[in-house]
Scaffold this active site. Structure first.
Site, PDB file in Angstrom:
ATOM      1  N   ASP A  49       0.835  -1.210   0.000  1.00  0.00           N
ATOM      2  CA  ASP A  49       0.000   0.000   0.000  1.00  0.00           C
ATOM      3  C   ASP A  49       0.871   1.262   0.000  1.00  0.00           C
ATOM      4  O   ASP A  49       0.346   2.377  -0.019  1.00  0.00           O
ATOM      5  CB  ASP A  49      -1.029  -0.009   1.136  1.00  0.00           C
ATOM      6  CG  ASP A  49      -0.408  -0.029   2.517  1.00  0.00           C
ATOM      7  OD1 ASP A  49       0.837  -0.087   2.614  1.00  0.00           O
ATOM      8  OD2 ASP A  49      -1.162   0.025   3.510  1.00  0.00           O
ATOM      9  N   SER A  50       2.193   1.068  -0.044  1.00  0.00           N
ATOM     10  CA  SER A  50       3.100   2.206  -0.287  1.00  0.00           C
ATOM     11  C   SER A  50       2.805   2.822  -1.661  1.00  0.00           C
ATOM     12  O   SER A  50       3.286   3.924  -1.952  1.00  0.00           O
ATOM     13  CB  SER A  50       4.561   1.748  -0.213  1.00  0.00           C
ATOM     14  OG  SER A  50       4.768   0.599  -1.010  1.00  0.00           O
ATOM     15  N   ASP A  88      -1.105  -6.252  -0.147  1.00  0.00           N
ATOM     16  CA  ASP A  88      -1.467  -5.615   1.125  1.00  0.00           C
ATOM     17  C   ASP A  88      -2.970  -5.442   1.255  1.00  0.00           C
ATOM     18  O   ASP A  88      -3.636  -5.008   0.300  1.00  0.00           O
ATOM     19  CB  ASP A  88      -0.862  -4.198   1.182  1.00  0.00           C
ATOM     20  CG  ASP A  88       0.360  -4.110   2.076  1.00  0.00           C
ATOM     21  OD1 ASP A  88       0.560  -4.999   2.928  1.00  0.00           O
ATOM     22  OD2 ASP A  88       1.121  -3.142   1.911  1.00  0.00           O
ATOM     23  N   LYS A 118      -1.018  -9.435   3.013  1.00  0.00           N
ATOM     24  CA  LYS A 118      -0.279  -8.912   4.172  1.00  0.00           C
ATOM     25  C   LYS A 118      -1.202  -7.971   4.934  1.00  0.00           C
ATOM     26  O   LYS A 118      -1.970  -7.235   4.324  1.00  0.00           O
ATOM     27  CB  LYS A 118       0.992  -8.165   3.739  1.00  0.00           C
ATOM     28  CG  LYS A 118       1.748  -7.536   4.937  1.00  0.00           C
ATOM     29  CD  LYS A 118       3.146  -7.080   4.589  1.00  0.00           C
ATOM     30  CE  LYS A 118       3.240  -5.731   3.929  1.00  0.00           C
ATOM     31  NZ  LYS A 118       2.686  -4.607   4.742  1.00  0.00           N
ATOM     32  N   GLU A 120      -1.210  -5.376   8.671  1.00  0.00           N
ATOM     33  CA  GLU A 120      -0.390  -4.753   9.709  1.00  0.00           C
ATOM     34  C   GLU A 120      -0.999  -4.996  11.090  1.00  0.00           C
ATOM     35  O   GLU A 120      -2.215  -5.075  11.227  1.00  0.00           O
ATOM     36  CB  GLU A 120      -0.270  -3.244   9.464  1.00  0.00           C
ATOM     37  CG  GLU A 120       0.476  -2.913   8.194  1.00  0.00           C
ATOM     38  CD  GLU A 120       0.692  -1.412   7.998  1.00  0.00           C
ATOM     39  OE1 GLU A 120       0.371  -0.626   8.913  1.00  0.00           O
ATOM     40  OE2 GLU A 120       1.168  -1.041   6.917  1.00  0.00           O
ATOM     41  N   GLU A 187       9.482  -3.829  10.554  1.00  0.00           N
ATOM     42  CA  GLU A 187       9.852  -2.536   9.954  1.00  0.00           C
ATOM     43  C   GLU A 187      10.433  -1.571  10.983  1.00  0.00           C
ATOM     44  O   GLU A 187       9.847  -1.336  12.051  1.00  0.00           O
ATOM     45  CB  GLU A 187       8.622  -1.893   9.277  1.00  0.00           C
ATOM     46  CG  GLU A 187       8.965  -0.540   8.643  1.00  0.00           C
ATOM     47  CD  GLU A 187       7.955  -0.041   7.628  1.00  0.00           C
ATOM     48  OE1 GLU A 187       7.023  -0.776   7.266  1.00  0.00           O
ATOM     49  OE2 GLU A 187       8.130   1.113   7.175  1.00  0.00           O
TER      50      GLU A 187
HETATM   51  O1  KIV Z   1       3.544  -1.041   1.615  1.00  0.00           O
HETATM   52  C1  KIV Z   1       4.694  -1.449   1.553  1.00  0.00           C
HETATM   53  O2  KIV Z   1       5.385  -1.237   0.557  1.00  0.00           O
HETATM   54  C2  KIV Z   1       5.202  -2.193   2.711  1.00  0.00           C
HETATM   55  C3  KIV Z   1       6.618  -2.485   2.900  1.00  0.00           C
HETATM   56  C4  KIV Z   1       6.958  -3.496   3.896  1.00  0.00           C
HETATM   57  C5  KIV Z   1       7.655  -2.204   1.973  1.00  0.00           C
HETATM   58  O3  KIV Z   1       4.443  -2.557   3.541  1.00  0.00           O
END
Ligand code: KIV
Length: 272
Positions: A49-50, A88, A118, A120, A187
């Site tokens: 999500d970056s 993500d 993924k 968080e 991270e």
């Molecule tokens: O969103 C992202 O790019 C990440 C990283 C761990 C690089 O979560």
């Protein structure tokens, strides 16, 4: 751009089995073009999500939607042949309940063809990770600095300097590992903590700003190639300066158009 070679993708269990072995190479990608370039060289591609910052020019990741992640996830899985593709789950699409997380994860997996999602968060997300992994959704967890919680954390500072914070992050990592995560992104935490987590939990740790003591590494591709220039994270090594190359090319094109040097003879279709 996309290849017709058969897919022989690394699976989440294959990534998990790499604990303590050859370092696991991970990078983000958001487009098919970039994924095709990255795929032969890495073990895992994260559609992170970056993309909020690298693609959409947002100030942080909180405004990302499930639809954005699905569109970019689909583009990446079209091009990746070998790497394990993980997408993500964006802020707001999984925190309310395990059922909400399953609905979002199932949509992402069905509509993109990715291998895993993924999410968080540490101990508070353990129940959700357990729920998902028991229902066929491989989960990569993410602890330490969790950018979706930037408003609660108060910024992007390094984590784990205070003993109490380090203990909480260790407990987070242990909880998500116990819940069934196949790998854990760690991270921006201090090196001794990253090493301690890597030594303690069963799944591989994937570090970003967390030292060489992790089982693998991940970076945002735009940081690695010098395409994202708004800021330069201390933990990212630049292997190219692509922004400068693009600027130079565009400057050359603009000058050629203004001076009528482009298009040239070779670009013109002659009449019969
Ligand atoms: O969103 C992202 O790019 C990440 C990283 C761990 C690089 O979560």
């Amino acid at each position: 751009m996309t290849s017709s070679a058969p897919k022989r993708s690394l699976t989440p269990p294959a990534i998990q089995a790499r604990k303590g072995g050859e370092p696991i190479v991970c990078l983000t990608s958001y487009t098919a073009q970039m994924a095709a370039l990255v795929d032969p060289h890495v073990d895992l591609i994260l559609v992170g999500d970056s993309l909020a910052m690298t693609v959409y020019g947002m100030p942080g990741t909180v405004g990302v939607t499930l639809e954005m992640m699905i569109a970019h996830g689909r583009a990446v899985t079209r091009a990746a042949r070998r790497a394990c593709v993980v997408v993500d789950l964006p802020f707001g699409s999984y925190e309310a309940s395990p059922a909400q997380a399953f609905q979002s994860a199932a949509r992402v997996m069905a509509e993109t063809g990715c291998a895993a999602v993924k999410l968080e968060g540490g101990a508070p997300m353990a129940e959700t990770i357990h729920f998902l992994t028991r229902r066929g959704v491989p989960v990569m967890a993410h602890v330490g600095l969790t950018p979706q919680s930037v408003n609660a954390l108060g910024g992007y500072a390094v984590r784990g300097r205070a003993d109490a914070e380090a203990e909480a992050i260790m407990a987070d990592a242990a909880a998500v590992a116990e819940a069934g995560a196949f790998s854990v992104v760690v991270e921006k935490v201090i090196e001794p903590l990253a090493r301690a987590i890597s030594g303690r939990i069963a799944p591989p740790t994937i570090g970003i700003g967390a030292s060489v003591g992790c089982d693998g590494q991940i970076l945002v591709i735009d940081d690695l190639i010098g395409l994202f220039t708004a800021f330069r994270p201390k933990f990212a090594r630049r292997y190219a300066e692509v922004a400068g190359t693009i600027e130079e090319a565009v400057r050359g094109y603009a000058a050629d158009v203004r001076d009528r040097r482009f298009p040239g003879e070779e670009h013109v279709f002659a009449g019969e």
